[in-house]
Design a protein around this motif. Structure first.
Motif, PDB file in Angstrom:
ATOM      1  N   HIS A  19       0.849  -1.179   0.000  1.00 27.32           N
ATOM      2  CA  HIS A  19       0.000   0.000   0.000  1.00 27.32           C
ATOM      3  C   HIS A  19       0.890   1.236   0.000  1.00 27.32           C
ATOM      4  N   LYS A  20       0.442   2.252  -0.740  1.00 28.17           N
ATOM      5  CA  LYS A  20       1.209   3.495  -0.726  1.00 28.17           C
ATOM      6  C   LYS A  20       0.288   4.667  -0.985  1.00 28.17           C
ATOM      7  N   VAL A  21       0.514   5.715  -0.226  1.00 28.41           N
ATOM      8  CA  VAL A  21      -0.168   6.986  -0.438  1.00 28.41           C
ATOM      9  C   VAL A  21       0.906   8.004  -0.754  1.00 28.41           C
ATOM     10  N   THR A  22       0.709   8.736  -1.837  1.00 24.50           N
ATOM     11  CA  THR A  22       1.707   9.711  -2.240  1.00 24.50           C
ATOM     12  C   THR A  22       1.012  10.964  -2.745  1.00 24.50           C
ATOM     13  N   GLU A  23       1.807  11.965  -3.002  1.00 25.60           N
ATOM     14  CA  GLU A  23       1.240  13.225  -3.474  1.00 25.60           C
ATOM     15  C   GLU A  23       1.515  13.417  -4.965  1.00 25.60           C
ATOM     16  N   THR A  24       0.628  14.134  -5.585  1.00 26.29           N
ATOM     17  CA  THR A  24       0.798  14.451  -7.003  1.00 26.29           C
ATOM     18  C   THR A  24       2.150  15.080  -7.263  1.00 26.29           C
ATOM     19  N   GLY A  25       2.809  14.596  -8.316  1.00 24.56           N
ATOM     20  CA  GLY A  25       4.086  15.159  -8.706  1.00 24.56           C
ATOM     21  C   GLY A  25       5.299  14.444  -8.156  1.00 24.56           C
ATOM     22  N   THR A  26       5.101  13.543  -7.227  1.00 23.29           N
ATOM     23  CA  THR A  26       6.247  12.822  -6.652  1.00 23.29           C
ATOM     24  C   THR A  26       6.513  11.552  -7.452  1.00 23.29           C
ATOM     25  N   PRO A  27       7.766  11.131  -7.534  1.00 22.65           N
ATOM     26  CA  PRO A  27       8.060   9.859  -8.199  1.00 22.65           C
ATOM     27  C   PRO A  27       7.759   8.695  -7.267  1.00 22.65           C
ATOM     28  N   VAL A  28       7.336   7.590  -7.856  1.00 18.59           N
ATOM     29  CA  VAL A  28       6.995   6.402  -7.087  1.00 18.59           C
ATOM     30  C   VAL A  28       7.558   5.182  -7.812  1.00 18.59           C
TER      31      VAL A  28
ATOM     32  N   SER B 188      16.907  -5.275 -14.294  1.00 16.26           N
ATOM     33  CA  SER B 188      18.347  -5.497 -14.295  1.00 16.26           C
ATOM     34  C   SER B 188      18.703  -6.918 -13.858  1.00 16.26           C
ATOM     35  N   LYS B 189      17.735  -7.599 -13.258  1.00 15.06           N
ATOM     36  CA  LYS B 189      17.924  -8.984 -12.834  1.00 15.06           C
ATOM     37  C   LYS B 189      16.683  -9.777 -13.190  1.00 15.06           C
ATOM     38  N   THR B 190      16.846 -11.054 -13.409  1.00 12.45           N
ATOM     39  CA  THR B 190      15.690 -11.884 -13.761  1.00 12.45           C
ATOM     40  C   THR B 190      14.578 -11.763 -12.745  1.00 12.45           C
ATOM     41  N   GLU B 191      14.935 -11.691 -11.483  1.00  9.93           N
ATOM     42  CA  GLU B 191      13.920 -11.767 -10.434  1.00  9.93           C
ATOM     43  C   GLU B 191      13.205 -10.470 -10.119  1.00  9.93           C
ATOM     44  N   ASP B 192      13.707  -9.342 -10.598  1.00 12.26           N
ATOM     45  CA  ASP B 192      13.116  -8.061 -10.214  1.00 12.26           C
ATOM     46  C   ASP B 192      12.653  -7.257 -11.420  1.00 12.26           C
ATOM     47  N   PHE B 193      11.457  -6.692 -11.289  1.00  4.37           N
ATOM     48  CA  PHE B 193      10.887  -5.844 -12.339  1.00  4.37           C
ATOM     49  C   PHE B 193      10.313  -4.615 -11.641  1.00  4.37           C
ATOM     50  N   LEU B 194      10.870  -3.465 -11.932  1.00  8.27           N
ATOM     51  CA  LEU B 194      10.479  -2.235 -11.258  1.00  8.27           C
ATOM     52  C   LEU B 194       9.597  -1.385 -12.155  1.00  8.27           C
ATOM     53  N   LEU B 195       8.564  -0.833 -11.562  1.00  5.07           N
ATOM     54  CA  LEU B 195       7.672   0.093 -12.257  1.00  5.07           C
ATOM     55  C   LEU B 195       7.805   1.460 -11.595  1.00  5.07           C
ATOM     56  N   THR B 196       8.104   2.472 -12.391  1.00  5.66           N
ATOM     57  CA  THR B 196       8.274   3.818 -11.869  1.00  5.66           C
ATOM     58  C   THR B 196       7.249   4.764 -12.467  1.00  5.66           C
ATOM     59  N   LEU B 197       6.576   5.486 -11.593  1.00  4.32           N
ATOM     60  CA  LEU B 197       5.719   6.584 -12.006  1.00  4.32           C
ATOM     61  C   LEU B 197       6.582   7.835 -11.884  1.00  4.32           C
ATOM     62  N   GLU B 198       6.907   8.418 -13.000  1.00  8.51           N
ATOM     63  CA  GLU B 198       7.890   9.498 -13.010  1.00  8.51           C
ATOM     64  C   GLU B 198       7.430  10.698 -12.185  1.00  8.51           C
ATOM     65  N   SER B 199       6.161  11.035 -12.335  1.00  5.12           N
ATOM     66  CA  SER B 199       5.560  12.153 -11.606  1.00  5.12           C
ATOM     67  C   SER B 199       4.096  11.799 -11.408  1.00  5.12           C
ATOM     68  N   ALA B 200       3.802  11.247 -10.263  1.00  3.26           N
ATOM     69  CA  ALA B 200       2.485  10.649 -10.041  1.00  3.26           C
ATOM     70  C   ALA B 200       1.349  11.656 -10.235  1.00  3.26           C
TER      71      ALA B 200
END
Lengths: 111, 114
Positions: free
Chosen positions: A10-19, A69-81
């Motif tokens: 779970h995550k709560v973030t603010e508009t404009g922040t990267p996640v 970068s590794k078989t086991e990990d897949f990262l998703l980034t929201l550049e500016s939420a």
């Protein structure tokens, strides 16, 4: 069941922040996917990976980037939420042309 | 545009009754997947239908595939409350990268009433 974990759950973030959301698998599956689930839309593909450093866009990729970068990990980034990215995000994996195995999901709220 | 359509979107049925969920898709795919999702949970695989005419059954659920009609059905026999969930169908389509992308339907939310 495939060993797939997602963090955070779970995550709560603010508009404009990267996640960054993380998907970790212990099955050595080659293929990994990120979906978002919203009411009335089912699951929509954001990005997917077919190997280390090999990724491609899905149908709703704008505003998202991924890395593997590794078989086991897949990262998703929201550049500016943005508030439109409030959703439940699921990671999925598989090894061949077969059913997908899903992680537990991450609930993201962008205020 | 590739589409996977399910109907109905919502289904409320009495215990003991039979019903069918339909999944239509617009692409040529010889494989179809059914998943179940309980409220607040992840998706779990129910069936993989590998070819035209394939039929799979587990308990009160039976799935079939007609690739010529681009149609799959999920039949529920003598429904029980435990079957209450959202059911998704999905097809896989070959991507330019050589791998497969999965296209999901919008889901059918099933509620079985006692």
């Amino acid at each position: 069941d495939a060993g797939i974990t997602q963090s955070p759950r779970h995550k709560v973030t603010e508009t404009g922040t990267p996640v960054t959301l993380r998907c970790h698998q212990t099955e050595n599956h080659r293929y990994m996917y990120w979906y978002r689930q919203d009411p009335g839309h089912g699951l929509r593909l954001i990005h997917y990976s077919y190997g280390v450093k090999d990724t491609d866009k899905g149908e709703v990729s704008d505003g998202y980037s991924v890395s593997r970068s590794k078989t086991e990990d897949f990262l998703l980034t929201l550049e500016s939420a943005t508030s439109s990215q409030t959703s439940v995000y699921f990671c999925a994996t598989h090894s061949g042309r077969e059913t997908q195995y899903f992680g537990p999901g991450t609930r993201l709220l962008v205020l | 545009e590739l589409k996977v359509e399910q109907n109905p979107l919502f289904l409320s049925m009495q215990e003991g009754k039979n019903y069918t969920i339909y999944c239509n898709y617009s692409t040529t795919s010889d494989r179809l997947y059914w998943y179940r999702q309980d409220p607040g949970k992840s998706l779990e695989s129910l069936f993989v239908l590998l070819s035209n005419g394939a039929v799979k059954q587990e308990g009160r659920l039976m799935a079939s595939l007609d690739t010529k009609a681009r149609l799959s059905t999920l039949h529920i026999t003598a429904a029980v409350h435990d079957l209450s969930a959202t059911y998704f169908c999905a097809v896989d389509v070959r991507a330019t990268s050589g791998t497969y992308k999965y296209i999901f339907g919008t889901g059918t939310r099933l509620k079985v009433l006692a």
